[in-house]
Design a protein around this motif. Sequence first.
Motif, PDB file in Angstrom:
ATOM      1  N   THR A  22       0.818  -1.218   0.000  1.00 47.24           N
ATOM      2  CA  THR A  22       0.000   0.000   0.000  1.00 47.24           C
ATOM      3  C   THR A  22       0.845   1.258   0.000  1.00 47.24           C
ATOM      4  OG1 THR A  22      -0.158  -0.144   2.413  1.00 47.24           O
ATOM      5  CG2 THR A  22      -1.974  -1.081   1.128  1.00 47.24           C
ATOM      6  N   ASP A  23       2.053   1.176   0.566  1.00 47.25           N
ATOM      7  CA  ASP A  23       2.926   2.356   0.624  1.00 47.25           C
ATOM      8  C   ASP A  23       4.068   2.299  -0.369  1.00 47.25           C
ATOM      9  OD1 ASP A  23       4.276   0.303   1.883  1.00 47.25           O
ATOM     10  OD2 ASP A  23       4.990   1.520   3.562  1.00 47.25           O
ATOM     11  N   GLY A  24       3.941   1.467  -1.408  1.00 43.53           N
ATOM     12  CA  GLY A  24       4.945   1.468  -2.463  1.00 43.53           C
ATOM     13  C   GLY A  24       5.599   0.118  -2.690  1.00 43.53           C
ATOM     14  N   LEU A  25       6.637   0.104  -3.511  1.00 42.46           N
ATOM     15  CA  LEU A  25       7.331  -1.129  -3.850  1.00 42.46           C
ATOM     16  C   LEU A  25       8.177  -1.601  -2.669  1.00 42.46           C
ATOM     17  CD1 LEU A  25       6.589   0.161  -6.651  1.00 42.46           C
ATOM     18  CD2 LEU A  25       8.622  -0.973  -7.550  1.00 42.46           C
ATOM     19  N   ALA A  26       8.247  -2.913  -2.483  1.00 36.91           N
ATOM     20  CA  ALA A  26       9.015  -3.482  -1.377  1.00 36.91           C
ATOM     21  C   ALA A  26      10.463  -2.991  -1.439  1.00 36.91           C
ATOM     22  CB  ALA A  26       8.977  -5.006  -1.437  1.00 36.91           C
ATOM     23  N   GLY A  27      10.940  -2.422  -0.336  1.00 38.19           N
ATOM     24  CA  GLY A  27      12.324  -1.987  -0.244  1.00 38.19           C
ATOM     25  C   GLY A  27      12.644  -0.645  -0.867  1.00 38.19           C
ATOM     26  N   ASP A  28      11.666  -0.004  -1.470  1.00 36.69           N
ATOM     27  CA  ASP A  28      11.941   1.244  -2.186  1.00 36.69           C
ATOM     28  C   ASP A  28      12.030   2.436  -1.230  1.00 36.69           C
ATOM     29  OD1 ASP A  28      12.377   2.799  -4.495  1.00 36.69           O
ATOM     30  OD2 ASP A  28      10.266   3.364  -4.578  1.00 36.69           O
ATOM     31  N   ARG A  29      13.144   3.153  -1.305  1.00 35.63           N
ATOM     32  CA  ARG A  29      13.353   4.387  -0.546  1.00 35.63           C
ATOM     33  C   ARG A  29      13.022   4.213   0.940  1.00 35.63           C
ATOM     34  NH1 ARG A  29      11.561   5.728  -5.769  1.00 35.63           N
ATOM     35  NH2 ARG A  29      12.827   7.297  -6.831  1.00 35.63           N
ATOM     36  N   ARG A  30      13.640   3.195   1.521  1.00 33.15           N
ATOM     37  CA  ARG A  30      13.472   2.911   2.941  1.00 33.15           C
ATOM     38  C   ARG A  30      14.505   3.640   3.796  1.00 33.15           C
ATOM     39  NH1 ARG A  30       8.784   1.187   5.172  1.00 33.15           N
ATOM     40  NH2 ARG A  30       7.938  -0.625   4.119  1.00 33.15           N
ATOM     41  N   ALA A  31      15.402   4.349   3.162  1.00 32.56           N
ATOM     42  CA  ALA A  31      16.407   5.132   3.880  1.00 32.56           C
ATOM     43  C   ALA A  31      16.709   6.387   3.074  1.00 32.56           C
ATOM     44  CB  ALA A  31      17.679   4.318   4.097  1.00 32.56           C
ATOM     45  N   ALA A  32      17.251   7.384   3.766  1.00 27.89           N
ATOM     46  CA  ALA A  32      17.635   8.638   3.105  1.00 27.89           C
ATOM     47  C   ALA A  32      18.737   9.294   3.922  1.00 27.89           C
ATOM     48  CB  ALA A  32      16.438   9.572   2.980  1.00 27.89           C
ATOM     49  N   MET A  33      19.523  10.120   3.261  1.00 28.11           N
ATOM     50  CA  MET A  33      20.578  10.865   3.944  1.00 28.11           C
ATOM     51  C   MET A  33      20.062  12.241   4.336  1.00 28.11           C
ATOM     52  SD  MET A  33      23.934   9.835   1.749  1.00 28.11           S
ATOM     53  CE  MET A  33      23.224  10.548   0.279  1.00 28.11           C
ATOM     54  N   TYR A  34      20.322  12.619   5.574  1.00 30.67           N
ATOM     55  CA  TYR A  34      19.902  13.926   6.077  1.00 30.67           C
ATOM     56  C   TYR A  34      21.121  14.772   6.413  1.00 30.67           C
ATOM     57  CZ  TYR A  34      14.909  13.100   6.227  1.00 30.67           C
ATOM     58  OH  TYR A  34      13.595  12.884   5.866  1.00 30.67           O
ATOM     59  N   VAL A  35      21.008  16.045   6.141  1.00 31.16           N
ATOM     60  CA  VAL A  35      22.124  16.974   6.331  1.00 31.16           C
ATOM     61  C   VAL A  35      22.213  17.405   7.792  1.00 31.16           C
ATOM     62  CG1 VAL A  35      23.093  19.192   5.634  1.00 31.16           C
ATOM     63  CG2 VAL A  35      21.864  17.787   3.953  1.00 31.16           C
ATOM     64  N   ASN A  36      23.420  17.285   8.369  1.00 29.90           N
ATOM     65  CA  ASN A  36      23.674  17.698   9.748  1.00 29.90           C
ATOM     66  C   ASN A  36      24.356  19.054   9.843  1.00 29.90           C
ATOM     67  OD1 ASN A  36      22.648  15.370  10.968  1.00 29.90           O
ATOM     68  ND2 ASN A  36      24.575  14.273  10.709  1.00 29.90           N
ATOM     69  N   SER A  37      25.215  19.343   8.862  1.00 33.85           N
ATOM     70  CA  SER A  37      26.097  20.512   8.955  1.00 33.85           C
ATOM     71  C   SER A  37      25.373  21.807   8.606  1.00 33.85           C
ATOM     72  CB  SER A  37      27.289  20.330   8.013  1.00 33.85           C
ATOM     73  OG  SER A  37      26.836  20.195   6.671  1.00 33.85           O
ATOM     74  N   GLU A  38      26.106  22.916   8.777  1.00 33.41           N
ATOM     75  CA  GLU A  38      25.578  24.211   8.359  1.00 33.41           C
ATOM     76  C   GLU A  38      25.453  24.225   6.841  1.00 33.41           C
ATOM     77  OE1 GLU A  38      24.475  26.617  10.289  1.00 33.41           O
ATOM     78  OE2 GLU A  38      24.902  25.327  12.009  1.00 33.41           O
ATOM     79  N   HIS A  39      24.259  24.156   6.382  1.00 34.26           N
ATOM     80  CA  HIS A  39      23.991  23.993   4.957  1.00 34.26           C
ATOM     81  C   HIS A  39      22.555  24.432   4.714  1.00 34.26           C
ATOM     82  CE1 HIS A  39      23.042  21.709   1.216  1.00 34.26           C
ATOM     83  NE2 HIS A  39      24.331  21.783   0.971  1.00 34.26           N
ATOM     84  N   ALA A  40      22.275  24.808   3.484  1.00 31.27           N
ATOM     85  CA  ALA A  40      20.926  25.272   3.160  1.00 31.27           C
ATOM     86  C   ALA A  40      19.863  24.213   3.432  1.00 31.27           C
ATOM     87  CB  ALA A  40      20.859  25.705   1.696  1.00 31.27           C
ATOM     88  N   ARG A  41      20.269  22.934   3.430  1.00 37.63           N
ATOM     89  CA  ARG A  41      19.310  21.855   3.657  1.00 37.63           C
ATOM     90  C   ARG A  41      19.528  21.156   5.003  1.00 37.63           C
ATOM     91  NH1 ARG A  41      15.748  20.550   0.145  1.00 37.63           N
ATOM     92  NH2 ARG A  41      15.510  18.421   0.941  1.00 37.63           N
ATOM     93  N   THR A  42      20.094  21.845   5.957  1.00 42.62           N
ATOM     94  CA  THR A  42      20.273  21.255   7.285  1.00 42.62           C
ATOM     95  C   THR A  42      18.936  20.761   7.825  1.00 42.62           C
ATOM     96  OG1 THR A  42      22.173  22.656   7.792  1.00 42.62           O
ATOM     97  CG2 THR A  42      20.994  21.695   9.664  1.00 42.62           C
ATOM     98  N   GLY A  43      18.911  19.478   8.243  1.00 44.26           N
ATOM     99  CA  GLY A  43      17.686  18.871   8.744  1.00 44.26           C
ATOM    100  C   GLY A  43      16.792  18.313   7.656  1.00 44.26           C
ATOM    101  N   LYS A  44      17.229  18.448   6.404  1.00 45.70           N
ATOM    102  CA  LYS A  44      16.457  17.933   5.276  1.00 45.70           C
ATOM    103  C   LYS A  44      17.301  16.912   4.512  1.00 45.70           C
ATOM    104  CE  LYS A  44      13.941  22.294   4.692  1.00 45.70           C
ATOM    105  NZ  LYS A  44      13.612  23.393   3.757  1.00 45.70           N
ATOM    106  N   THR A  45      16.677  16.241   3.546  1.00 49.23           N
ATOM    107  CA  THR A  45      17.381  15.201   2.804  1.00 49.23           C
ATOM    108  C   THR A  45      18.452  15.789   1.888  1.00 49.23           C
ATOM    109  OG1 THR A  45      15.642  15.232   1.115  1.00 49.23           O
ATOM    110  CG2 THR A  45      15.482  13.549   2.847  1.00 49.23           C
ATOM    111  N   TYR A  46      19.533  15.030   1.765  1.00 44.02           N
ATOM    112  CA  TYR A  46      20.616  15.347   0.831  1.00 44.02           C
ATOM    113  C   TYR A  46      20.316  14.588  -0.455  1.00 44.02           C
ATOM    114  CZ  TYR A  46      25.480  16.128  -0.687  1.00 44.02           C
ATOM    115  OH  TYR A  46      26.617  16.532  -1.354  1.00 44.02           O
TER     116      TYR A  46
END
Length: 215
Positions: free
Chosen positions: A37-61
């Motif tokens: 129901t939530d998509g293909l098995a194993g698809d996008r089960r992880a993501a990288m998030y930005v920790n450092s001082e960056h425009a996307r800090t706290g968001k996906t890289y």
Amino acid sequence: MEKHVILSTSLGTIEKIWTYPVKSLHYVEHDVIAVQTDGLAGDRRAAMYVNSEHARTGKTYRGKENNLLHMIVEPDEARGAAEARGVNVEVHAGERYFDACPVSLILDRWITEVEEALGKSLDPLRWRPNFYVRSQAAVKESELVGKRIELGSVTLHVLKPIGRCVTTTYDQKTGESDPDVLGFVARERANHMGIYCDVERTGEVHSGDEVRVLD
């Protein structure tokens, strides 16, 4: 009581099935896939998030921030690639990390339209679809919105065309950007390439399965 008959039109056949276990990283190809129901098995089960001082800090890289991510398989290597650009990231797992919708699908003829206009061959993985369809019918993305699509034992509901970004310009082997790709899609195709779907009926999809539009 009058029986309701479901009619269908063949859209084509499944040529390729791809998942992307870590968002923005390398694909995995499948001969058969379970669609939940939530998509293909194993698809996008992880993501990288930005920790450092960056425009996307706290968001996906994402590929927007690094044109080489799609070539990387292992998260540790991806962390190193980010650090080389001064960005500290960590991997989050256990959820679904989609941009918008759980399933994406693209027809070969939509890509062919871009190829013929630019006079070059384009790897369909530029668009990172889940399902790559060898099509039989000439249809635009907008004409499928609101329709139900059957593939294997799965039924999808088409929600909207996919709006595209700079990651579609990246060569799949070198990472080199070709802005003409996105330029054409933006100018001639309303920036749309492919369709987003949600899952109406779960099941399995095999490579070679027919794709049908239900009426």
